[in-house]
Design a protein around this motif. Structure first.
Motif, short mmCIF file in Angstrom:
data_model
loop_
_atom_site.label_atom_id
_atom_site.label_comp_id
_atom_site.label_asym_id
_atom_site.label_seq_id
_atom_site.Cartn_x
_atom_site.Cartn_y
_atom_site.Cartn_z
N SER A 52 0.75 -1.16 0.04
CA SER A 52 0.04 -0.03 0.23
C SER A 52 0.80 1.14 -0.17
O SER A 52 2.04 1.21 0.57
CB SER A 52 -0.97 -0.01 1.34
OG SER A 52 -0.17 0.00 2.53
N SER A 54 0.80 5.15 0.89
CA SER A 54 -0.20 6.19 1.63
C SER A 54 0.09 7.67 0.99
O SER A 54 1.03 7.77 0.70
CB SER A 54 0.43 6.14 3.15
OG SER A 54 0.13 5.16 3.88
N PRO A 76 -3.75 -0.08 5.78
CA PRO A 76 -2.26 -0.12 5.51
C PRO A 76 -1.29 -0.89 6.40
O PRO A 76 -1.68 -1.06 7.43
CB PRO A 76 -2.00 1.45 5.18
CG PRO A 76 -2.77 2.13 6.25
CD PRO A 76 -4.04 1.39 6.24
N GLN A 85 -5.14 5.87 0.78
CA GLN A 85 -4.14 5.16 -0.03
C GLN A 85 -4.48 4.40 -1.20
O GLN A 85 -5.61 4.51 -1.37
CB GLN A 85 -3.65 3.79 0.98
CG GLN A 85 -4.82 2.74 1.23
CD GLN A 85 -4.19 1.33 2.14
OE1 GLN A 85 -3.35 1.52 2.36
NE2 GLN A 85 -5.19 0.60 2.02
N GLN A 87 -3.35 0.78 -3.63
CA GLN A 87 -2.61 -0.79 -3.39
C GLN A 87 -2.02 -0.92 -4.73
O GLN A 87 -2.52 -0.57 -5.71
CB GLN A 87 -3.47 -1.80 -2.76
CG GLN A 87 -3.84 -1.29 -1.53
CD GLN A 87 -4.59 -2.53 -0.89
OE1 GLN A 87 -4.26 -3.31 -0.65
NE2 GLN A 87 -6.04 -2.12 -0.82
N GLY A 107 -7.82 1.83 -2.42
CA GLY A 107 -7.28 1.82 -1.15
C GLY A 107 -8.14 0.95 0.05
O GLY A 107 -7.32 0.45 0.64
#
Length: 135
Positions: A52, A54, A76, A85, A87, A107
């Motif tokens: 992930s 951020s 995360p 986030q 991914q 996210g």
């Protein structure tokens, strides 16, 4: 060939990336297929990893393109639940870590839900003759 440096800017890069985005799976799939054939990459074993990333800043859900993964709150690995986030997943060959499959994921999506998608994509690649393993 002379190129005006003023033509190389972030707007041009953004437009170029926007233009190839709808074809990204086809582009990366054909590159991976060519690498498999050209270099004899063994695809019998694939290592898959999700991570992930951020993000900070304002990402209004209404302004995000529905055809692409959404920037959103999730779970995360760095435990920064205060940050939104996105991914990314990457599948690499066991014999040299050659990237063969990559994806971006919204996210809020759970990692465990990605495995069926990865298997489906691999099935499609095999069905299309892109991925073959050596006997």
């Amino acid at each position: 060939m002379e190129l005006d440096p003023g033509l190389l800017n972030d707007d041009r890069l953004g437009r170029a990336l926007d233009a190839i985005a709808p074809h990204l799976d086809e582009i990366t799939g054909s590159i991976a297929a060519q690498a498999i054939c050209e270099f004899g990459i063994d695809t019998a074993t694939l290592h898959w990893d999700m991570t992930s990333m951020s993000l900070t800043g304002a990402f209004d859900p209404e302004d995000q393109d529905p055809d692409y993964p959404k920037v959103a709150y999730g779970h995360p690995k760095d435990r920064r639940v205060d940050l939104k986030q996105i991914q990314a997943g990457l599948g690499v060959s066991a014999d040299g870590a050659v990237p063969l499959l990559a994806t971006a994921v919204s996210g809020q999506t759970g990692e465990i839900t990605q495995l069926p998608w990865v298997l489906f994509c691999l099935f499609l690649s095999v069905a299309k003759g892109r991925v073959r393993h050596r006997e």
